[in-house]
Design a protein around this motif. Structure first.
Motif, PDB file in Angstrom:
ATOM      1  N   LEU A 171      25.021   0.009  23.185  1.00  0.00           N
ATOM      2  CA  LEU A 171      24.004  -0.931  23.673  1.00  0.00           C
ATOM      3  C   LEU A 171      23.711  -0.685  25.148  1.00  0.00           C
ATOM      4  CD1 LEU A 171      22.125  -3.307  23.255  1.00  0.00           C
ATOM      5  CD2 LEU A 171      24.064  -4.840  23.651  1.00  0.00           C
TER       6      LEU A 171
ATOM      7  N   HIS B 222      15.875  -8.992  22.538  1.00  0.00           N
ATOM      8  CA  HIS B 222      17.133  -9.693  22.248  1.00  0.00           C
ATOM      9  C   HIS B 222      18.317  -8.842  22.676  1.00  0.00           C
ATOM     10  CE1 HIS B 222      19.919 -12.339  20.180  1.00  0.00           C
ATOM     11  NE2 HIS B 222      20.336 -11.349  19.402  1.00  0.00           N
ATOM     12  N   GLY B 223      18.251  -7.537  22.429  1.00  0.00           N
ATOM     13  CA  GLY B 223      19.339  -6.649  22.814  1.00  0.00           C
ATOM     14  C   GLY B 223      19.541  -6.600  24.315  1.00  0.00           C
ATOM     15  N   ARG B 224      18.434  -6.628  25.064  1.00  0.00           N
ATOM     16  CA  ARG B 224      18.560  -6.624  26.524  1.00  0.00           C
ATOM     17  C   ARG B 224      19.231  -7.910  27.010  1.00  0.00           C
ATOM     18  NH1 ARG B 224      15.947  -2.538  28.990  1.00  0.00           N
ATOM     19  NH2 ARG B 224      14.440  -1.345  27.742  1.00  0.00           N
TER      20      ARG B 224
ATOM     21  N   HIS C 149      25.484 -11.860  20.726  1.00  0.00           N
ATOM     22  CA  HIS C 149      24.517 -12.285  19.714  1.00  0.00           C
ATOM     23  C   HIS C 149      24.817 -13.707  19.255  1.00  0.00           C
ATOM     24  CE1 HIS C 149      21.799 -12.086  16.312  1.00  0.00           C
ATOM     25  NE2 HIS C 149      22.797 -12.283  15.466  1.00  0.00           N
TER      26      HIS C 149
ATOM     27  N   PRO D 212      16.307  -0.497  22.698  1.00  0.00           N
ATOM     28  CA  PRO D 212      16.775  -1.876  22.708  1.00  0.00           C
ATOM     29  C   PRO D 212      15.624  -2.854  22.493  1.00  0.00           C
ATOM     30  CG  PRO D 212      16.604  -1.065  24.947  1.00  0.00           C
ATOM     31  CD  PRO D 212      16.296   0.110  24.042  1.00  0.00           C
ATOM     32  N   THR D 213      15.884  -3.917  21.778  1.00  0.00           N
ATOM     33  CA  THR D 213      14.908  -4.990  21.636  1.00  0.00           C
ATOM     34  C   THR D 213      15.054  -5.941  22.818  1.00  0.00           C
ATOM     35  OG1 THR D 213      16.471  -6.351  20.385  1.00  0.00           O
ATOM     36  CG2 THR D 213      15.082  -4.811  19.126  1.00  0.00           C
TER      37      THR D 213
ATOM     38  N   ALA E  93      19.840  -5.973  18.029  1.00  0.00           N
ATOM     39  CA  ALA E  93      19.896  -5.496  19.407  1.00  0.00           C
ATOM     40  C   ALA E  93      19.106  -4.212  19.597  1.00  0.00           C
ATOM     41  CB  ALA E  93      21.350  -5.276  19.829  1.00  0.00           C
ATOM     42  N   LEU E  94      19.004  -3.399  18.536  1.00  0.00           N
ATOM     43  CA  LEU E  94      18.233  -2.162  18.574  1.00  0.00           C
ATOM     44  C   LEU E  94      17.123  -2.234  17.532  1.00  0.00           C
ATOM     45  CD1 LEU E  94      21.020   0.600  18.821  1.00  0.00           C
ATOM     46  CD2 LEU E  94      19.797  -0.544  20.685  1.00  0.00           C
TER      47      LEU E  94
ATOM     48  N   LEU F 192      24.433  -2.651  15.633  1.00  0.00           N
ATOM     49  CA  LEU F 192      23.465  -3.141  16.610  1.00  0.00           C
ATOM     50  C   LEU F 192      22.105  -3.379  15.973  1.00  0.00           C
ATOM     51  CD1 LEU F 192      24.441  -0.909  19.666  1.00  0.00           C
ATOM     52  CD2 LEU F 192      24.897  -3.345  19.368  1.00  0.00           C
TER      53      LEU F 192
ATOM     54  N   PRO G  51      28.733  -7.035  21.921  1.00  0.00           N
ATOM     55  CA  PRO G  51      27.475  -7.406  21.259  1.00  0.00           C
ATOM     56  C   PRO G  51      27.626  -8.465  20.177  1.00  0.00           C
ATOM     57  CG  PRO G  51      27.535  -5.044  21.595  1.00  0.00           C
ATOM     58  CD  PRO G  51      28.882  -5.570  22.027  1.00  0.00           C
TER      59      PRO G  51
ATOM     60  N   MET H 247      21.334  -9.656  25.286  1.00  0.00           N
ATOM     61  CA  MET H 247      22.739  -9.517  24.898  1.00  0.00           C
ATOM     62  C   MET H 247      23.507  -8.715  25.939  1.00  0.00           C
ATOM     63  SD  MET H 247      22.225  -8.775  20.813  1.00  0.00           S
ATOM     64  CE  MET H 247      23.834  -8.033  20.621  1.00  0.00           C
TER      65      MET H 247
END
Length: 897
Positions: A399, A446-448, A461, A443-444, A435-436, A430, A457, A450
C-alpha cells in the motif's frame, strides 16, 4: 584500531582519543564529552565520507557509541547547512532512550535540540535539529514530503535487524535522493551487517569500521534439562547468578507470556530472600514509564533482574547489568502466502542475535553470559536471522508503494526483493479492502486515507468504515486490543476465552474478566489518542450514543449462553455488542468470516478451516469473525474471535457478498449445467439452478467438458479416425501439413469446435457431429486433393480387390492381404509419391498372418518357397504355383482359368 575505506582508498587508522564537540548555536554553549567512546576515533572518517559522497556505511561493534555520538558529531558540519538529521531506530524503546541520552549530553530536555517521534508519542519542538524516529514515522514523513525538505541527513541505525519498515524506508529514501534531492545524504549504521552489499546498494558508498569497546564476557553453557519449564530454569539460574556475581541480571525470553510466568516464579522464590532484589519486565508492550524504570539504575543497596524480549538486544544499555541469561529463543511473526495468515512462532535465535545478547553483559564492566543450550547446539545456529521482508505480511508495504507511485516493488532498489507470492497475496487483500483499484496497481481514495492512518491496512480499513457507521470509538478499542497479545487476567477458576468482546469489556473496566492494570492504562491511552487522530468521540460505538433501536430487533438466540450466563449477540452494561465487534472485525478480516460446519468447527471465507478449543461459548455461534489463529493443521485453532450475524454483514457490508452465475460441466451427467450462487468468499450461502444459460458461458463449459473428458467424448467413426491417421501420415513426411493429432485438436479446441457446437450442451448433442467432415474442413482444399494422392484410403491388389490401408502407425502404414492375391506383383507398392513402401501383412487363405514384409521382391525370392511348402500342406486344394511372379492372382481357391 579502526579502518576506513573510501572509494577504494585506505585511510590510515586513528587511535582512540577523547572527543570534544563544541556547538555554537543560540542557546547552546560548548559541550564537552569527557568520557571517550570507541566511535570517537572514526568520527573524522565518517565526516569526511559524508562530505565527499552522498552516502556512507558505518560498521561499529556493540557498545562503540555510534547511536548517540554520530548524530551530535555531524550536527554542525558545513554540508548539513543547518538542516535536520533524522535517525531511524527499529524500536520505540531505543528511539526514546537514545534521544534522552543525547539531550542529557547537551544539558537539555528532550524536545529541544534532540527530539523523537514514535508511535503515539512525539517530543519535538521548533528548535529540534535531531529527530530520532521509528521506521514507520519516516515512511509517513516521506509520503507527506517526498523531497524531505529541511532534512540534510537520514541515518538508518541498527540496520542489521533488517526490519520490513527499515528496508522500505531505505528504498523510498534512495529514490527520493535519486529523483528529488541529490544533496540528501544517507548513513547506514550497523553492528553485524555485511557492509559490501549495502555499500553497493548505496551506489558504492564509503565504508567506515570501528572495533568498538567490550569488556570481557565469560560464556557459560547451561543446557536446560529436557522437559523442564523455561520459567523454572530461568528463575533458578537468575538467583544463582545473583549469589555468584556482582551487578544486575538481564534475562532474554521469547515473549510476554514467558516473561509473566518467569516473573511470577521469581517473586515466589524471592520471598524471604536475604537481598533487596527487584524484578522488572522490559518489552515493547509496556508504557514508556514502565520501560524507563527497567532501564534506570537502582540505589547501591538494591539489585534487579530484568526480564526482556529481543527489544533489549541492541541500542540500549540497561544500567548495572553484568549477567545475561539467554533462553536462546525469540518470537517472530511468520506470514503464509498460502493461507494469507500470519502466525507468531517461537524460534531459535541466530548466532548474531546470541552475540548481541551476550554483549549486553560487557557494556560497562566484565560480565558473564549463561546460555540455556550446549556448545554443540550453538555451533549449529544459523549465522543471522532472515530479513523480515522475506517472511512478513506485505500488505502495508504494498500500500505504501502504491501511494508512493510504484505499482511493482521491483521498480525500487532493495537488498532483498519482496517475494512474489507474498506480494500477490498482499495485492489481493488490498483490492478486497478497496485500497487498490481492480488492477491492483493504483491506490484508491480510500486506500490513500488508509495509508495516512499509519496502521496495518486491515485495521485502517476497519477504522474508516467504523467511523462511517458511528462505531469509531469501539473500533479504536478493538484496534489497540488487536495489537496486544492478551490483556486478560484469569482468576477464580476462569477458563481462557477467545471472545474479543470480553477484552473490550475488560479494557473499559467492565465485565467478568479483569485486565492487567498496566496494559489497560496503556491501551486506554492509546485508544484515546487514536480517537483523536480519527476524529471520533470517545463514546462512539455504545448503544446509548447511537440510539440503537436495533438492540430491540436483534435476532437473539435466547436460550443459548456461556458459562457466565451471557447470551449472544451479547450486550454488555455499557452497550458493547458482540456482533458490533464481529461486524468491525469483518471489515478488517473479510477473509476470516466463518460459518459453523460442525461443533466448534468453521469454514472461513478465505477457504481455510478453523476450530475453537474446548469450552468456548462462541463455538455455538453459527457465524463468527476470526482475528487470530495459530495456522496449524487442517483446522487452525481460533485464539480470538467475535460473533456476527449474516444479516448485519449483508446490511453494512454488501460488497462482501457476491452473486455469481456459474455454468459448468457436470462430469456425471456428461452435460453443461448452470447454477446461481450467493457467496461470501468461499462460503456458499445459497444455490439454485440457473434458467437460461448465457451463450458464452455455455460454450466455455462445453469446451471445458471436452478438455476434461477428452476427444473420446466426440463421435469418432472408423472413417473419421482413418482420415485423421492419413493426415498424420502426410504430416509425418511433410511438416507443412496441419497437425490433426488428438493433442493438437485439444490444444486448438477453441478454434474449431465452436463453429459446429452451436446450442449444444451435452454428450448426446455432440454425437450429432460428423467428425470426418469436421476434420476435412480443417484442411485446405488443395491438401484434401493431395491427401487422396499421397495417402489413399485403399490399394487395389493384382486380384482386383480394394484393400484398406491402415495408417495407425504413420511410420509404417500397412495392408493385410491374402498371399494368393499378390501373385504376379514383383515389387512392394509405395505411397506418398513413391517415398514410403507399404508394409504387407501376408495372410493365409484363412486370413491368418504368415509373413510381414516391406520387400516383396526379396520375399518371392527367398521366403515364398518355405511358406508355400507349409501352406500346400494345410490348404492342398488352393493354388500354390512354382513361380509366383508368372502366376495369376486370385481371390478364389484357384484361378478361373
Amino acid at each position: 584500531m579502526v579502518s576506513c575505506s573510501q572509494e577504494g582508498r585506505n585511510v590510515s587508522a586513528i587511535p582512540q582519543m577523547k572527543f570534544s564537540l563544541a556547538i555554537e548555536r543560540k542557546g547552546i554553549t560548548g559541550v564537552i564529552f569527557n568520557s571517550p567512546l570507541p566511535i570517537d576515533s572514526v568520527l573524522p572518517d565518517v565526516k569526511q565520507a559524508l562530505s565527499i559522497g552522498g552516502s556512507a556505511v558505518l560498521i561499529a561493534a556493540p557498545g562503540a557509541g555510534k547511536t548517540t555520538r554520530v548524530p551530535l558529531a555531524l550536527l554542525e558540519d558545513g554540508w548539513l547547512e543547518g538542516r535536520k538529521i533524522v535517525m531511524l531506530e527499529p524500536r520505540r524503546l531505543a528511539a526514546r532512550s537514545s534521544a534522552a541520552f543525547m539531550a542529557r549530553e547537551l544539558g537539555e530536555q528532550v524536545g529541544e535540540t534532540v527530539g523523537y517521534r514514535v508511535k503515539m508519542d512525539t517530543k519535538v519542538g521548533v528548535r529540534t535539529r535531531i529527530e530520532v524516529v521509528t521506521e514507520g514515522v519516516l515512511t509517513r514523513m516521506l509520503q507527506a514530503d517526498p523531497a524531505l525538505e529541511g532534512v540534510g541527513l537520514v541515518i538508518f541505525d541498527e540496520f542489521h535487524e533488517r526490519s520490513l519498515q527499515a528496508d522500505l524506508g531505505l528504498a523510498l529514501t534512495l529514490e527520493a535522493q535519486a529523483l528529488l534531492r541529490d544533496d540528501l545524504k544517507l548513513l547506514v549504521m550497523s553492528a553485524t551487517l555485511e557492509a559490501e552489499p549495502v555499500a553497493g546498494l548505496l551506489g558504492g558508498a564509503s565504508v567506515v569500521r570501528s572495533e568498538g569497546r567490550s569488556f570481557p564476557v565469560e560464556t557459560v553453557y547451561r543446557p536446560r534439562l529436557a522437559g523442564s519449564e523455561l520459567e523454572e530454569a530461568v528463575a533458578g539460574l537468575a538467583l544463582e547468578a545473583l549469589r555468584a556475581h556482582e551487578g544486575d541480571v538481564l534475562v532474554f525470553l521469547p515473549g510476554i507470556g514467558e516473561i509473566r510466568a518467569a516473573e511470577a516464579k521469581l517473586r515466589e522464590k524471592l520471598r524471604g530472600y536475604a537481598y533487596d532484589v527487584r524484578v522488572f519486565a522490559l518489552h515493547g508492550g509496556l508504557s514508556a514509564e514502565e520501560q524507563d524504570k527497567a532501564l534506570a539504575p537502582l540505589p547501591a543497596a538494591e539489585r534487579k533482574i530484568v526480564l526482556a524480549t529481543s527489544v533489549a538486544e541492541t541500542s540500549l544499555t540497561v544500567e548495572g547489568v553484568t549477567v545475561v541469561i539467554d533462553s536462546g529463543l525469540m518470537r517472530v511473526s511468520r506470514f503464509s502466502p498460502r493461507t494469507g495468515m500470519a502466525r507468531l512462532e517461537t524460534v531459535t535465535v541466530s548466532a548474531a542475535s546470541a552475540d548481541q545478547r551476550r554483549g549486553r553483559a560487557g557494556r560497562l564492566r566484565p560480565g558473564v553470559c549463561y546460555r540455556l543450550w550446549s556448545a554443540e547446539q550453538h555451533s549449529a545456529l544459523s549465522p543471522r536471522s532472515a530479513p523480515e521482508i522475506m517472511e512478513a505480511d506485505l500488505a502495508s508495504l504494498l500500500l505504501e508503494l502504491a501511494v508512493w507511485g510504484v505499482g511493482e516493488p521491483n521498480e525500487l532498489a532493495w537488498l532483498d526483493a519482496p517475494p512474489a507470492p507474498a506480494v500477490q497475496q498482499a495485492r489481493e487483500l488490498l483490492v478486497q479492502l478497496g485500497a487498490l483499484d481492480k488492477g491492483g496497481r493504483q491506490p484508491t481514495g480510500h486506500g490513500r486515507r488508509m495509508a495516512e492512518l499509519g496502521k496495518h491496512p486491515r485495521v485502517a480499513h476497519m477504522l474508516l468504515r467504523a467511523k462511517q457507521l458511528g462505531l469509531g470509538g469501539l473500533a479504536c478499542d478493538i484496534a489497540v486490543v488487536l495489537g496486544e497479545r492478551d490483556i486478560l487476567r484469569y482468576s477464580g477458576g476462569q477458563a481462557p476465552t477467545a471472545d474479543l468482546t470480553a477484552r473490550i469489556d475488560a479494557l473499559r473496566g467492565r465485565g467478568p474478566y479483569a485486565a492487567d492494570d498496566g496494559a489497560r492504562r496503556r491501551l486506554s491511552e492509546e485508544a484515546r489518542r487514536l480517537r483523536r487522530e480519527l476524529g471520533v468521540d470517545a463514546s462512539e460505538g455504545t448503544r446509548a450514543e447511537r440510539g440503537d433501536e436495533r438492540s430491540e430487533q436483534v435476532n437473539v438466540r435466547t436460550e443459548r449462553g456461556d458459562a457466565l450466563g451471557r447470551r449472544y449477540p451479547y450486550v454488555s452494561d455499557d452497550g458493547v455488542r458482540s456482533d458490533d465487534c464481529g461486524l468491525l472485525l469483518a471489515f478488517a478480516y473479510p477473509d476470516r468470516i466463518g460459518r459453523q460446519r460442525d461443533s466448534g468447527k468453521y469454514l472461513l471465507s478465505g477457504g481455510r478451516g478453523a476450530a475453537f478449543g474446548p469450552g468456548q461459548a462462541l463455538a455455538r455461534e453459527p457465524w463468527i469473525v476470526v482475528a487470530d489463529v495459530d495456522d496449524a493443521g487442517a483446522d487452525s485453532r481460533i485464539r480470538l474471535a467475535a460473533s456476527v450475524s449474516l444479516e448485519r454483514l449483508a446490511q453494512h457490508a454488501p460488497e462482501m457478498i457476491d452473486v455469481e452465475a456459474e455454468v459448468y460441466w457436470d462430469g456425471e451427467a456428461k452435460s453443461v449445467r448452470g447454477r446461481e450462487r450467493r457467496k461470501l468468499g468461499a462460503i456458499v450461502l445459497e444455490e439454485k439452478p440457473l434458467g437460461k444459460l448465457p451463450e458464452e458461458l455455455r460454450l466455455q463449459a462445453l469446451l471445458a467438458g471436452v478438455r476434461a473428458e477428452g476427444l473420446e467424448l466426440l463421435p469418432w467413426t472408423k472413417m473419421a479416425r482413418q482420415f485423421q491417421q492419413r493426415a498424420e501420415f502426410a504430416r509425418r513426411h511433410d511438416g507443412t501439413w496441419p497437425d490433426l493429432s488428438d493433442e493438437a485438436l485439444l490444444a486448438t479446441l477453441d478454434d474449431w469446435l465452436p463453429d459446429y457446437a452451436e446450442g449444444m450442451k451435452s454428450r448426446s448433442d455432440l454425437q450429432k457431429l460428423n467428425m470426418k467432415e469436421l476434420l476435412e474442413s480443417l484442411l485446405p482444399w488443395d491438401r484434401r486433393r493431395r491427401l487422396d494422392e499421397d495417402a489413399p484410403t485403399h490399394w487395389t491388389v493384382p486380384s482386383g480387390s480394394r484393400i484398406p490401408i491402415d495408417y495407425g502407425d504413420p511410420d509404417a502404414p500397412f495392408v493385410a492381404v491374402r498371399l494368393q492375391e499378390l501373385f504376379g506383383l514383383p515389387e512392394t507398392p509405395r505411397i506418398a509419391g513413391g517415398r514410403v513402401p507399404l508394409t504387407l501383412h501376408l495372410l493365409s487363405p484363412a486370413q491368418r498372418p504368415v509373413q510381414v514384409t516391406r520387400d516383396l521382391a526379396s520375399f518371392w525370392r527367398d521366403g515364398y518357397f518355405e511358406v508355400r511348402k507349409d501352406l500346400r500342406g494345410r490348404y492342398p486344394k488352393h493354388y500354390w504355383p512354382d513361380n509366383p511372379l508368372e502366376a495369376e492372382a486370385t481371390r478364389r481357391v484357384r484361378p478361373s482359368r
